[in-house]
Enzyme design. Sequence first.
Site, PDB file in Angstrom:
ATOM      1  CG  HIS A 114      -2.064   1.283   1.544  1.00  0.00           C
ATOM      2  ND1 HIS A 114      -2.565   1.890   0.892  1.00  0.00           N
ATOM      3  CD2 HIS A 114      -1.433   2.312   2.557  1.00  0.00           C
ATOM      4  CE1 HIS A 114      -3.664   3.036   0.845  1.00  0.00           C
ATOM      5  NE2 HIS A 114      -1.859   3.127   1.817  1.00  0.00           N
ATOM      6  CG  HIS A 124       0.131   6.374   0.642  1.00  0.00           C
ATOM      7  ND1 HIS A 124      -0.225   7.350   0.386  1.00  0.00           N
ATOM      8  CD2 HIS A 124      -0.363   6.018   1.762  1.00  0.00           C
ATOM      9  CE1 HIS A 124      -2.059   7.141   1.626  1.00  0.00           C
ATOM     10  NE2 HIS A 124      -1.449   6.384   1.654  1.00  0.00           N
ATOM     11  CD  GLU A 153      -4.866   6.670   2.285  1.00  0.00           C
ATOM     12  OE1 GLU A 153      -5.113   5.487   1.248  1.00  0.00           O
ATOM     13  OE2 GLU A 153      -4.495   6.793   3.013  1.00  0.00           O
ATOM     14  CB  SER A 187      -1.971  -0.107  -2.640  1.00  0.00           C
ATOM     15  OG  SER A 187      -3.354   0.645  -1.875  1.00  0.00           O
TER      16      SER A 187
HETATM   17 FE   LIG Z   1      -2.966   4.724   3.160  1.00  0.00          FE
END
Ligand SMILES: [Fe+2]
Length: 300
Positions: free
Chosen positions: A172, A177, A218, A237
Amino acid sequence: MEQQAPTTAIPPGTGDPNDIYANPPDATELELEAGHPGLGDEVYVERRRALFAICREARLRNEPPPIIDYNDEEQRIWREVTPRLDELHHRYASSIYLKAKRDLRISEDRIPQLRTLSQQLQGISGMHLVPAEGPIPYRTFYTYIADRGFPVTQFIRHGSKPEFTPEPDMIHDCLGHVPPLVNHDYAALLTQIGRAAVAVPTGDKVLALKRLSWFSIEFGLIEEAGETKVFGAGILSSIGEIPNSLSSNVERRPFVTDEVIETDYDPSRMQDLLFVIPSFAFLRNEVENLVRRFGVPITT
Ligand SMILES: [Fe+2]
């Protein structure tokens, strides 16, 4: 090149009973939540505890992410998941994201070392990565962000369910990110959210910043050359969320900040409402306007 330590001292404790600085847990306190695929796998739990201890210590010492010697099973999980995500990224992800992933040379073959990624980021946008043992308290997390550091995990999900993780893991973080952090507008707006999150009192303003982050950092979508593309880490992700986010299952609305900060979200299920920004420069402007309204000065 060694990563520079953050210039702002991280507070030793905020009075929050969940604050790791006020109540530092022992590494053996790591608990996997109910339903976690790794529960009952002692080898996995031991590995998680070891990584928890290494990363927590590095974080509290303000050190860069430690070099991790990933084992064969961890490399196998990475090699199983990342090509599937990569194929989806090429179809659905923002061109800014795709270029960043190429520039950072995030490989499908080997788990990247976060220390190397951090050094690369620092040279490009002045952001750096902070080793995180797992989720850290809200204000502590945003104190790092305010200082241009992004907390990242260094453990990987359980191999029995490689497409699923109940908690943010390094797939993730690394594939969601890290790449957008090379973009200067993205880095600036993220840092500004961090400064505001640390400065405003608990309550409506914190909730507004959480919703703003959720629907951008997000789960954000971006308009590019007449097409809607993905840039949010939670989507990028997830093998399920990428196609879902651009399907007819989801209502997509233009990103209007006053509407976004009034909109609730549910992290426990597939998303059915998302917002689309026209550019990172637009989002940066929106964040700065909101932060000003909250009485927090803009710093460049
Ligand atoms: Fe996150």
